[in-house]
Design a protein around this motif. Structure first.
Motif, mmCIF file in Angstrom:
data_model
loop_
_atom_site.group_PDB
_atom_site.id
_atom_site.type_symbol
_atom_site.label_atom_id
_atom_site.label_comp_id
_atom_site.label_asym_id
_atom_site.label_seq_id
_atom_site.Cartn_x
_atom_site.Cartn_y
_atom_site.Cartn_z
ATOM 1 N N PHE A 107 0.994 -1.161 0.477
ATOM 2 C CA PHE A 107 -0.147 0.008 -0.193
ATOM 3 C C PHE A 107 0.657 1.036 -0.307
ATOM 4 C CE2 PHE A 107 -1.553 3.143 1.926
ATOM 5 C CZ PHE A 107 -2.989 3.195 1.654
ATOM 6 N N TRP A 108 1.557 1.269 0.449
ATOM 7 C CA TRP A 108 2.332 2.178 1.277
ATOM 8 C C TRP A 108 3.796 2.572 -0.010
ATOM 9 C CZ3 TRP A 108 -0.002 6.295 3.761
ATOM 10 C CH2 TRP A 108 -0.062 6.157 4.976
ATOM 11 N N THR A 109 4.220 1.352 -0.677
ATOM 12 C CA THR A 109 5.044 1.691 -1.905
ATOM 13 C C THR A 109 4.021 2.812 -2.921
ATOM 14 O OG1 THR A 109 6.090 -0.125 -1.345
ATOM 15 C CG2 THR A 109 6.408 0.631 -3.529
ATOM 16 N N LEU A 110 3.163 1.922 -3.388
ATOM 17 C CA LEU A 110 2.220 2.441 -4.390
ATOM 18 C C LEU A 110 1.463 3.676 -4.106
ATOM 19 C CD1 LEU A 110 -0.281 -0.825 -5.068
ATOM 20 C CD2 LEU A 110 1.376 0.172 -6.474
ATOM 21 N N TYR A 111 1.379 3.867 -2.444
ATOM 22 C CA TYR A 111 1.045 5.237 -2.480
ATOM 23 C C TYR A 111 1.812 6.033 -2.646
ATOM 24 C CZ TYR A 111 -1.001 8.845 0.501
ATOM 25 O OH TYR A 111 -1.761 9.970 1.669
ATOM 26 N N ALA A 112 3.211 5.740 -2.433
ATOM 27 C CA ALA A 112 4.605 6.890 -2.773
ATOM 28 C C ALA A 112 4.822 7.380 -4.612
ATOM 29 C CB ALA A 112 5.573 6.715 -1.937
ATOM 30 N N ILE A 113 4.194 5.841 -4.768
ATOM 31 C CA ILE A 113 4.411 6.665 -6.839
ATOM 32 C C ILE A 113 3.533 7.086 -6.915
ATOM 33 C CG2 ILE A 113 4.498 5.071 -8.662
ATOM 34 C CD1 ILE A 113 5.822 2.771 -7.179
ATOM 35 N N ASP A 114 2.335 6.648 -6.971
ATOM 36 C CA ASP A 114 1.603 7.331 -7.897
ATOM 37 C C ASP A 114 -0.433 7.355 -6.532
ATOM 38 O OD1 ASP A 114 -0.657 8.160 -9.069
ATOM 39 O OD2 ASP A 114 -1.016 6.490 -10.627
ATOM 40 N N ARG A 115 -0.397 8.054 -5.694
ATOM 41 C CA ARG A 115 -1.820 8.003 -4.495
ATOM 42 C C ARG A 115 -2.582 7.419 -5.589
ATOM 43 N NH1 ARG A 115 -3.644 12.178 0.341
ATOM 44 N NH2 ARG A 115 -5.552 11.205 0.436
ATOM 45 N N ASP A 116 -2.679 8.248 -6.464
ATOM 46 C CA ASP A 116 -4.667 8.030 -7.028
ATOM 47 C C ASP A 116 -4.721 6.942 -7.413
ATOM 48 O OD1 ASP A 116 -5.244 10.804 -7.029
ATOM 49 O OD2 ASP A 116 -4.183 11.593 -8.138
ATOM 50 N N SER A 117 -3.481 6.298 -8.352
ATOM 51 C CA SER A 117 -4.088 5.059 -8.002
ATOM 52 C C SER A 117 -4.721 4.284 -6.953
ATOM 53 C CB SER A 117 -2.247 4.314 -8.774
ATOM 54 O OG SER A 117 -1.283 4.100 -7.747
ATOM 55 N N ILE A 118 -4.028 3.992 -5.470
ATOM 56 C CA ILE A 118 -4.670 3.028 -4.635
ATOM 57 C C ILE A 118 -5.094 4.044 -3.964
ATOM 58 C CG2 ILE A 118 -2.493 3.761 -3.281
ATOM 59 C CD1 ILE A 118 -3.932 0.011 -3.777
ATOM 60 N N TYR A 119 -5.354 5.256 -3.272
ATOM 61 C CA TYR A 119 -5.831 6.075 -2.248
ATOM 62 C C TYR A 119 -6.076 7.211 -2.623
ATOM 63 C CZ TYR A 119 -7.750 6.375 2.695
ATOM 64 O OH TYR A 119 -8.552 6.865 3.951
ATOM 65 N N PRO A 120 -6.989 7.359 -3.593
ATOM 66 C CA PRO A 120 -7.526 9.189 -4.563
ATOM 67 C C PRO A 120 -8.057 9.769 -2.844
ATOM 68 C CG PRO A 120 -8.939 7.809 -5.150
ATOM 69 C CD PRO A 120 -7.957 7.115 -4.741
ATOM 70 N N PRO A 121 -7.549 10.906 -3.080
ATOM 71 C CA PRO A 121 -8.009 11.983 -2.065
ATOM 72 C C PRO A 121 -8.988 12.399 -1.909
ATOM 73 C CG PRO A 121 -6.032 13.017 -3.423
ATOM 74 C CD PRO A 121 -6.456 11.857 -4.153
#
Length: 237
Positions: A107-121
């Motif tokens: 989760f935090w790796t994908l969040y750091a790479i592209d937040r919108d891909s895993i947890y949009p604002p």
């Protein structure tokens, strides 16, 4: 006397951890089920499948496993029944550590790479920050603390790998079933992957899960081998 004091302190710390984690995760799961429903617009925008509920998310399933584990561990702390210890150690080794790191690190790796891909604002309006960190961060913290405070007898690798492998395979079958039924991936970024790359992504996640098991096994061995050595030295003194 000194040995009794050392083991007594370790037991109290372990019991406090199990109680705290069980209450914390139990409340988080209740809150997640009761208050954090995505609006129907999310389905209309094809951001999530309309079936499966919370059970289509690895984060939620992982939270259930962790909550079950800490309730089980707390029950063993109070009753000291041998079969509960065997079950506790198997669940800890095969599921708690691998799932905690799989969910947290991914989760935090994908969040750091592209937040919108895993947890949009926009999800911040539905999921409070404390719940996000409980399900993606605290599960890792609790797993590390559990390895440090409670000695576990790791099962045979083939038994642990069988349990973990069945869990991972079942989840992959489940999310592919949801995709076949609805045409929507549980995690929208999966739809952006080509078929081969998606397969490699899944294989990498599963491989890391087994790697996290081996890491937990090594940490448990190092910490408790050193603790046993220090205790033997203290007894000689």
């Amino acid at each position: 006397m000194e040995r009794r004091s050392w083991t007594g302190n370790a037991h109290r710390a372990s019991l406090l951890l199990h109680l705290s984690a069980a209450v914390h995760l139990g409340f988080a799961i209740y809150y997640d089920c009761r208050y954090t429903q995505l609006p129907h617009l999310a389905v209309e925008l094809r951001l999530e499948p309309p079936i499966g509920g919370k059970f289509k998310y690895m984060t939620f399933l992982s939270g259930l496993v962790h909550c079950f584990y800490y309730i089980l561990a707390l029950t063993y702390d109070l009753l000291r029944i041998r079969v509960l210890r065997q079950l506790r150690d198997y669940v800890m080794a095969s599921f708690v550590v691998p799932l905690a790191f799989t969910v947290g690190v991914t989760f935090w790796t994908l969040y750091a790479i592209d937040r919108d891909s895993i947890y949009p604002p926009i999800l911040d309006l539905v999921y409070p920050m404390w719940l996000n960190h409980t399900m993606h961060s605290f599960v890792v913290v609790y797993a590390v603390l559990e390895l440090s405070l409670t000695q576990h007898r790791y099962p045979l690798r083939r038994k642990a790998f069988t349990g973990l492998g069945i869990f991972m395979a079942a989840y992959l079958v489940w999310i592919h079933f949801l995709w076949l039924m609805t045409g929507i991936w549980v995690y929208p970024f999966l739809g952006a992957f080509a078929g081969l790359f998606r397969a490699l992504f899944f294989a990498g996640i599963v491989g890391l899960g087994f790697g996290y098991y081996l890491m937990g096994e090594w940490i448990n061995k190092v910490i408790w081998w050193q603790a046993s050595g220090a205790q033997r030295q203290s007894n000689r003194g």
